[in-house]
Design a protein around this motif. Structure first.
Motif, mmCIF file in Angstrom:
data_model
loop_
_atom_site.group_PDB
_atom_site.id
_atom_site.type_symbol
_atom_site.label_atom_id
_atom_site.label_comp_id
_atom_site.label_asym_id
_atom_site.label_seq_id
_atom_site.Cartn_x
_atom_site.Cartn_y
_atom_site.Cartn_z
ATOM 1 N N ALA A 42 0.838 -1.207 0.000
ATOM 2 C CA ALA A 42 0.000 0.000 0.000
ATOM 3 C C ALA A 42 0.870 1.253 0.000
ATOM 4 O O ALA A 42 0.577 2.232 -0.693
ATOM 5 N N ALA A 43 1.951 1.222 0.748
ATOM 6 C CA ALA A 43 2.869 2.364 0.773
ATOM 7 C C ALA A 43 3.438 2.597 -0.625
ATOM 8 O O ALA A 43 3.477 3.724 -1.121
ATOM 9 N N ARG A 51 2.142 1.725 -3.453
ATOM 10 C CA ARG A 51 1.103 2.191 -4.365
ATOM 11 C C ARG A 51 0.868 3.697 -4.208
ATOM 12 O O ARG A 51 0.766 4.424 -5.191
ATOM 13 N N ALA A 52 0.802 4.161 -2.960
ATOM 14 C CA ALA A 52 0.596 5.590 -2.721
ATOM 15 C C ALA A 52 1.774 6.394 -3.276
ATOM 16 O O ALA A 52 1.602 7.464 -3.851
ATOM 17 N N SER A 58 3.622 5.613 -5.810
ATOM 18 C CA SER A 58 3.463 5.662 -7.258
ATOM 19 C C SER A 58 2.350 6.638 -7.652
ATOM 20 O O SER A 58 2.484 7.397 -8.604
ATOM 21 N N ASN A 59 1.256 6.630 -6.906
ATOM 22 C CA ASN A 59 0.150 7.566 -7.184
ATOM 23 C C ASN A 59 0.617 9.015 -7.162
ATOM 24 O O ASN A 59 0.190 9.826 -7.967
ATOM 25 N N PHE A 60 1.470 9.327 -6.197
ATOM 26 C CA PHE A 60 1.818 10.729 -5.999
ATOM 27 C C PHE A 60 3.190 11.117 -6.567
ATOM 28 O O PHE A 60 3.659 12.237 -6.376
ATOM 29 N N GLY A 61 3.844 10.171 -7.235
ATOM 30 C CA GLY A 61 5.059 10.542 -7.950
ATOM 31 C C GLY A 61 6.354 10.428 -7.168
ATOM 32 O O GLY A 61 7.324 11.122 -7.478
ATOM 33 N N HIS A 88 9.525 7.833 -5.824
ATOM 34 C CA HIS A 88 10.118 6.617 -6.395
ATOM 35 C C HIS A 88 11.012 5.812 -5.473
ATOM 36 O O HIS A 88 11.299 4.662 -5.744
ATOM 37 N N GLY A 115 -0.518 2.187 5.699
ATOM 38 C CA GLY A 115 -0.667 2.555 4.292
ATOM 39 C C GLY A 115 -1.412 3.874 4.131
ATOM 40 O O GLY A 115 -1.096 4.696 3.262
ATOM 41 N N ALA A 130 -0.097 7.505 2.654
ATOM 42 C CA ALA A 130 -0.855 8.203 1.604
ATOM 43 C C ALA A 130 -1.121 9.654 1.989
ATOM 44 O O ALA A 130 -0.950 10.569 1.171
#
Lengths: 263, 263
Positions: free
Chosen positions: B25-26, B28-29, B31-34, B36, B151, B155
């Protein structure tokens, strides 16, 4: 932090959620940020049962209300806001950044119930679901990975509401006070009508459109969705809802009485 | 949205995370917010292996760096920020609201690597972990349920970083762009219709109200004024004006055709 009346007016509505962990995560974020009213629409049955019986499942989850349709779940709300990751789809709704949308929601929360809708993990909110919404918010995710985990999306939206309410808390309570005094003077008729009244108006309008043949006899759900959106975009004031309903009923009565007298 | 250098400087550091879903989940968040660069310190071995091999696990997760100690994980960072839910513990660190902390972090991110630490699900960051931090941030959760899901906490923190950086830079230009393109596509249909169109609608509505006998034949100027106000309170969007006019005209036509056929 004490429970603020504004936050207590929010209804978090999860539509067709499939994963019990996501329902649990949504409930946890609600509890973290001081929201209490969870509504689930047509949840994947097993998921909801599992979420409810999970270890540590909260009172919030036990008190969650289950609805068969979005319509019923937002009936008492005067503002209905949808969430979406999509940007390029031909949206029939205004799409607001969550930072700004949260501010508008807080204004409305000061006076009455507001629904915030989250769609299913896979498909989000359908066009039929969206037809119940006044406008949409989106979280600023990247184009390359636009779609958030449901529990995380709920957390971010609720955080933004609390973030705003904290910064503005003094401001809001002042505002609430002034609205209260307006209410006692009976001047609150400009607020949007609750969805149950808007849907009543919509439903009579459907009858009128059929009776006038504005709609073809075969007109289906897609046509209804369009008109439902059309009516929501009007933001009918609560003080005018009865008048509009009366006008529409008179129209319907007149058309039908004209038809009866046809040879 | 392009990858901003500032965001690329952040290292998200998960310390002793036990649940593979939370690592996923970490990621994924991020990646969602850019973001890396994920670093994990002493993860529960099995959890990390599971997270990495999960279906859909990202390149981000595959490239995550594993460290034995916090010390090593933050070695190249010029600012180390810890996250905590705790407020009352005797903190040896300055505790900043995340809204403000994010702003300070962004400043530092412009010039070099910054670490943001998240502790284990159960115990958070230990005193030893905290000793590597310059200061701490906290998310404004309620006293009654202070502790967030890992997670979701990740986010919210990343959202706050993006929110801030976006409001100040990319986001603004994106907004300007989307508004421009909306306008050029003629999609500014949510604005209120010009008064000339509203009056056209009003006038057909007058005819309908007379035809249905909603108005008495003797109804005069005062009644017209009331309905004129009623229509204006709707704030009909410019994009919908033609549709409403069409509906009203159809109603009028239907009523009149019914009347004509009266014996």
């Amino acid at each position: 932090m004490t429970v603020s009346l504004e936050l207590d007016h929010l209804r978090v509505v999860l539509v067709r959620t499939r994963n019990p962990l996501n329902i649990g995560a949504a409930a946890r974020a609600m509890s973290n940020f001081g929201f209490h009213h969870l509504r689930v629409v047509n949840p994947y049955e097993v998921a909801f049962r599992q979420a409810r019986s999970a270890v540590g499942a909260s009172a919030l989850l036990a008190n969650a209300e289950v609805y068969g349709t979005v319509d019923e779940a937002v009936a008492d709300c005067s503002l209905v806001v949808g969430t979406t990751a999509v940007r390029n789809r031909e949206l029939h709704h205004q799409l607001r950044p969550i930072e700004y949308g949260a501010r508008l929601m807080l204004k409305q929360l000061a006076s009455g119930p507001v629904a915030l809708l989250f769609g299913s993990e896979k498909a989000g909110l359908s066009n039929a679901d969206l037809s119940h919404c006044h406008w949409l918010v989106r979280i600023p995710t990247r184009e390359e990975n636009i779609s958030m985990n449901l529990g995380q999306a709920v957390a971010v939206c609720l955080y933004e509401l609390v973030r705003d309410s904290q910064i503005k808390s003094t401001h809001l309570s002042e505002k609430a006070k002034s609205q209260k005094s307006r209410k006692s003077q009976g001047l609150d008729s400009h607020q949007s009508a609750p969805m149950v009244e808007v849907e009543r108006i919509t439903s009579v309008l459907f009858d009128v459109l059929r009776a006038t043949r504005y709609w073809n006899p075969g007109a289906g759900a897609a046509t209804e969705v369009k008109v439902r959106r059309l009516v929501r975009r009007l933001n009918i004031p609560v003080g005018d809802a009865e008048v509009w309903l009366g006008i529409l009923r008179q129209i319907l009565w007149k058309i039908r009485s004209g038809e009866k007298s046809l040879p």
